[in-house]
Design an enzyme around this catalytic site. Structure first.
Site: not given
Length: 347
Positions: A51, A224
């Site tokens: 991420d 996401e």
């Protein structure tokens, strides 16, 4: 709708970009590869931050993201060239935020974003399946909260991205968990203490039976990792779809004339996937502008063709290309992709 002529133009542009990148010497020879080097999980110098996000201050690049378990805060690596990365200073400085040190949460420290606002640095992050924002006088932290609390108590929400528009208004793009992962946006209060509920808007829910929901890893629908760029008065919302453990985890985008939407998906999605990158699980990163206004996307991939963890950090060039009719498309240069490497292995 795009015409057949526009689609043909895009196809030609992509072919020209691929050909030019193959001959590019803008990156050192050892990393200017055709796609990613999908090699051993045990390489000690490969950066293992999932991420990922990069903050550029005009001189140095600061890399943050989700560390491998136990995930008790957020690591940082620093580079002056986007090629060689190192941990700054002492061991303590290898994390810019730590659990229990004037910070919210005790588990699940995921998906940070660092940004500047009113002469301070801020980190928006996930902990305990909620969102919090902490501040610091330095991109190296420590990031702390004066009042230890999340944004929106009691709601399951993750993956914050804070976007400041030209008029000074600040928006929080984020993921709400309700029978899957869905992207929302709301305007933030000026002091970043919470959202303005009346501005909350839904952005993206994955479309079944498309690249966004292939079910190669069975799960509820997933959209996401939002990140937003404004270009020529158009807002570009980039997002990842499919479960992160899926080989088909990939990146697409949608556009709007307003930061609150509505959003129109790009017809050529996905722009980053395993077919173009040569690695599985490509996604959940951050677009950013580097030196000379070069556009980059930093993202993670699966560790190997058979292992998801520990996920590896990669970088790829991108650019805006005009195809006529006022349309600017984001085109990724897959042959510029490479894995990030550390000068020294973190201990």
């Amino acid at each position: 709708m795009f015409s057949k002529i526009q689609i043909s133009i895009v196809t030609i542009l992509m072919s020209l970009i691929a050909a030019s990148c193959a001959q590019s010497d803008s990156l050192p020879n050892e990393i200017a590869t055709a796609g990613l080097d999908h090699s051993s999980v045990y390489e000690p110098d490969k950066v293992r931050i999932a991420d990922p996000t990069i903050h550029y201050d005009g001189k140095l690049y600061y890399l943050y993201g989700t560390e491998p378990p136990p995930q008790v805060g957020f690591p940082v690596l620093v580079s002056d060239d986007l090629v060689q990365w190192h941990a700054p200073g002492s061991v303590e400085k290898r994390r810019v935020l730590n659990k229990g040190q004037q910070t919210y949460g005790d588990r699940g420290f995921w998906a940070p974003q660092v940004f500047q606002h009113k002469n301070l640095y801020y980190i928006a992050y996930t902990a305990n399946e909620n969102i919090a924002i902490a501040h610091s006088e330095s991109p190296l932290g420590p990031f702390v909260q004066e009042e230890i609390m999340p944004l929106g108590e009691g709601r399951r929400q993750i993956d914050p991205f804070v976007f400041k528009d030209d008029d000074g208004k600040v928006y929080l793009y984020h993921v709400r968990l309700d029978k899957g992962n869905h992207i929302y946006v709301a305007q933030l209060e000026d002091d970043l203490s919470g959202i303005k509920p009346e501005t909350l808007r839904h952005c993206i829910t994955p479309q079944p039976d498309t690249w966004e929901d292939t079910q190669t890893f069975e799960s509820a629908v997933v959209a996401e990792g939002p990140t937003v760029i404004k270009h020529n008065e158009t807002y570009y919302l980039f997002y990842s779809a499919n479960h992160f453990k899926s080989d088909d985890y990939a990146v697409g985008y949608a556009t709007s004339s307003s930061p609150l939407g509505p959003w129109k998906r790009y017809f050529g999605n996905p722009i980053i996937d395993r077919d173009s990158m040569g690695a599985d699980g490509t996604g959940h990163g951050d677009f950013f502008f580097g030196d000379d206004k070069q556009l980059f996307y930093v993202f993670h991939t699966h560790a190997t063709a058979t292992d998801v963890h520990p996920r590896a950090t990669a970088l790829v060039k991108a650019q805006f290309r005009n195809v006529g009719g006022g349309e600017d498309l984001v085109v990724v240069e897959p042959k510029s992709a490479y894995y990030l490497r550390k000068k020294q292995a973190l201990k």
